[in-house]
Design a protein around this motif. Structure first.
Motif, mmCIF file in Angstrom:
data_model
loop_
_atom_site.group_PDB
_atom_site.id
_atom_site.type_symbol
_atom_site.label_atom_id
_atom_site.label_comp_id
_atom_site.label_asym_id
_atom_site.label_seq_id
_atom_site.Cartn_x
_atom_site.Cartn_y
_atom_site.Cartn_z
ATOM 1 N N GLY A 109 0.797 -1.216 0.000
ATOM 2 C CA GLY A 109 0.000 0.000 0.000
ATOM 3 C C GLY A 109 0.833 1.271 0.000
ATOM 4 N N ASN A 110 0.194 2.386 0.370
ATOM 5 C CA ASN A 110 0.838 3.691 0.222
ATOM 6 C C ASN A 110 1.753 4.068 1.380
ATOM 7 O OD1 ASN A 110 -1.207 4.063 2.116
ATOM 8 N ND2 ASN A 110 -1.655 6.154 1.448
ATOM 9 N N GLY A 111 1.763 3.276 2.458
ATOM 10 C CA GLY A 111 2.619 3.595 3.598
ATOM 11 C C GLY A 111 3.695 2.559 3.810
ATOM 12 N N SER A 112 4.622 2.844 4.727
ATOM 13 C CA SER A 112 5.674 1.907 5.119
ATOM 14 C C SER A 112 6.508 1.484 3.917
ATOM 15 C CB SER A 112 5.059 0.705 5.839
ATOM 16 O OG SER A 112 6.058 -0.146 6.345
ATOM 17 N N ASN A 113 6.856 0.205 3.829
ATOM 18 C CA ASN A 113 7.614 -0.375 2.721
ATOM 19 C C ASN A 113 7.505 -1.901 2.844
ATOM 20 O OD1 ASN A 113 9.697 -1.201 4.658
ATOM 21 N ND2 ASN A 113 10.379 0.925 4.608
ATOM 22 N N ILE A 114 8.331 -2.647 2.115
ATOM 23 C CA ILE A 114 8.196 -4.103 2.134
ATOM 24 C C ILE A 114 8.416 -4.687 3.528
ATOM 25 C CG2 ILE A 114 8.663 -4.506 -0.300
ATOM 26 C CD1 ILE A 114 11.575 -5.046 0.381
ATOM 27 N N SER A 115 9.207 -4.024 4.354
ATOM 28 C CA SER A 115 9.479 -4.570 5.691
ATOM 29 C C SER A 115 8.243 -4.541 6.581
ATOM 30 C CB SER A 115 10.625 -3.811 6.363
ATOM 31 O OG SER A 115 10.257 -2.498 6.713
ATOM 32 N N GLY A 116 7.290 -3.682 6.268
ATOM 33 C CA GLY A 116 6.053 -3.619 7.041
ATOM 34 C C GLY A 116 4.991 -4.583 6.543
ATOM 35 N N ASN A 117 5.333 -5.412 5.557
ATOM 36 C CA ASN A 117 4.356 -6.317 4.948
ATOM 37 C C ASN A 117 4.808 -7.773 4.981
ATOM 38 O OD1 ASN A 117 2.161 -4.507 3.368
ATOM 39 N ND2 ASN A 117 4.135 -3.468 3.348
ATOM 40 N N LEU A 118 5.745 -8.077 5.859
ATOM 41 C CA LEU A 118 6.301 -9.425 5.918
ATOM 42 C C LEU A 118 5.292 -10.467 6.395
ATOM 43 C CD1 LEU A 118 9.883 -8.636 7.232
ATOM 44 C CD2 LEU A 118 9.310 -9.777 5.085
ATOM 45 N N SER A 119 4.379 -10.075 7.275
ATOM 46 C CA SER A 119 3.399 -11.049 7.764
ATOM 47 C C SER A 119 2.523 -11.552 6.620
ATOM 48 C CB SER A 119 2.531 -10.438 8.865
ATOM 49 O OG SER A 119 1.825 -9.304 8.385
ATOM 50 N N GLN A 120 2.221 -10.678 5.662
ATOM 51 C CA GLN A 120 1.436 -11.107 4.503
ATOM 52 C C GLN A 120 2.249 -12.060 3.633
ATOM 53 O OE1 GLN A 120 -1.957 -10.216 3.730
ATOM 54 N NE2 GLN A 120 -1.589 -11.979 2.405
ATOM 55 N N ALA A 121 3.539 -11.757 3.463
ATOM 56 C CA ALA A 121 4.401 -12.645 2.684
ATOM 57 C C ALA A 121 4.493 -14.015 3.342
ATOM 58 C CB ALA A 121 5.785 -12.023 2.543
ATOM 59 N N LEU A 122 4.536 -14.040 4.666
ATOM 60 C CA LEU A 122 4.587 -15.304 5.399
ATOM 61 C C LEU A 122 3.345 -16.142 5.107
ATOM 62 C CD1 LEU A 122 5.802 -17.221 7.511
ATOM 63 C CD2 LEU A 122 4.686 -15.829 9.289
ATOM 64 N N ARG A 123 2.183 -15.519 5.063
ATOM 65 C CA ARG A 123 0.955 -16.272 4.803
ATOM 66 C C ARG A 123 0.942 -16.849 3.392
ATOM 67 N NH1 ARG A 123 -0.416 -12.118 8.171
ATOM 68 N NH2 ARG A 123 -1.298 -12.799 10.173
ATOM 69 N N PHE A 124 1.429 -16.101 2.438
ATOM 70 C CA PHE A 124 1.528 -16.644 1.092
ATOM 71 C C PHE A 124 2.507 -17.820 1.063
ATOM 72 C CE2 PHE A 124 -0.092 -12.443 -0.551
ATOM 73 C CZ PHE A 124 -1.208 -12.964 -1.173
ATOM 74 N N HIS A 125 3.598 -17.685 1.781
ATOM 75 C CA HIS A 125 4.580 -18.766 1.866
ATOM 76 C C HIS A 125 3.941 -20.004 2.495
ATOM 77 C CE1 HIS A 125 8.661 -20.388 1.990
ATOM 78 N NE2 HIS A 125 8.425 -20.793 3.218
ATOM 79 N N GLN A 126 3.154 -19.806 3.536
ATOM 80 C CA GLN A 126 2.472 -20.924 4.186
ATOM 81 C C GLN A 126 1.441 -21.568 3.263
ATOM 82 O OE1 GLN A 126 0.989 -18.762 7.580
ATOM 83 N NE2 GLN A 126 2.717 -19.338 8.900
#
Length: 298
Positions: free
Chosen positions: A95-112
């Motif tokens: 989204g429009n805030g933060s960066n990739i480091s603020g979205n790691l939990s979502q990446a984890l779910r895709f990985h799972q």
């Protein structure tokens, strides 16, 4: 007319001119700086995938345009491989805030859920180079990420799933229009258009329809989508109402699915969704697997 009356008229005219100048200045400021009301990038990398025990590779992606001094610019990202034999790959657009480091939990779910993931920061975010972002530049950045996956990682486009959260959803939709061969599109907590997101109480005196150039008009674009679609939204989202995902869903062609997560707000849909959320991702991946696939390139 006496002198007092003449001074009063001059004062009124002066006041009116001041109001006109102030109004014109406000319109000009909003027209030229509106992207600063939309994008809120952070340069701070607060965590890496290793903090979530995720394997990853740091990647740098060139973008076609160059900086002001002619130096090529690069996007920074993380490649997170899937466990076992790689199947579908998610291109994660935040989204429009933060960066990739603020979205790691979502990446984890895709990985799972069995996906490999490419997370990438737009120019101006995180460690990516470049100036403050605009609608045009983030579209270009998303295209650069797509080209990297297809050309450098040699991943079949039918295996690519575009994911966008909030503003990233609008970016993912725009990319999906250019690449109907993509395997699927997941849009989470996103909006119908930037115009629909403007607070009328804040800008009630300004001609927003004329001034707004960063339009992100997803509602118009989704009618032309040609791939499996999954919309996800929390019913308690106070930033972007879930009715916007319902409107996007209604305007989209089949095949499509809408998951409304009861009680979830803008950034905690996956947490509230729990097992149902994860299962929906897995089922969406299986739907892509059932599509006719072109042979993988060697």
């Amino acid at each position: 007319m006496n002198r007092v009356g003449s001074l009063s008229i001059k004062a009124i005219i002066g006041s009116l001119l001041a109001v006109v100048v102030a109004y014109g200045s406000a319109c000009t400021f909003l027209f030229l700086r509106q992207n600063h009301f939309i994008f809120f990038p952070s340069k701070t990398i607060a965590a890496t995938p290793s903090d979530l025990n995720l394997p990853y590779e740091e990647v740098w992606l060139p973008v076609p345009s160059s900086g002001q001094n002619g130096t090529p610019e690069q996007l920074h990202g993380w490649w997170i491989p899937a466990n076992g034999t790689q199947q579908n790959v998610v291109l994660h657009l935040h989204g429009n805030g933060s960066n990739i480091s603020g979205n790691l939990s979502q990446a984890l779910r895709f990985h799972q859920a069995g996906f490999a993931v490419l997370m990438v920061d737009y120019r101006g975010y995180g460690r990516s180079q470049g100036a403050f972002p605009t609608e045009a530049s983030v579209y270009e950045d998303a295209k650069a990420a797509w080209d990297y996956l297809v050309q450098q990682r040699v991943i079949a486009s039918e295996r690519l799933v575009l994911f966008g959260h909030s503003l990233g959803g609008a970016i993912a939709i725009d990319l999906a229009i250019d690449h109907p061969e993509a395997g699927g599109l997941i849009v989470q907590s996103s909006f119908t258009s930037m115009q629909s997101m403007v607070n009328p109480a804040r800008f009630w005196m300004l001609p927003i329809d004329w001034l707004l150039t960063q339009r992100f008009d997803s509602l118009t674009k989704v009618r032309s989508l040609r791939m499996p679609l999954l919309y996800i939204h929390g019913t308690a989202d106070a930033k972007v109402p879930s009715s916007m995902s319902e409107a996007l869903f209604a305007a989209s062609p089949q095949p499509k699915q809408l998951l409304l997560v009861a009680g979830a707000t803008h950034n905690d849909v996956a947490e509230f969704g729990g097992a149902e959320y994860l299962q929906t991702l897995k089922q969406f991946s299986q739907q892509i697997d059932r599509k006719p696939q072109k042979p993988m390139r060697p």
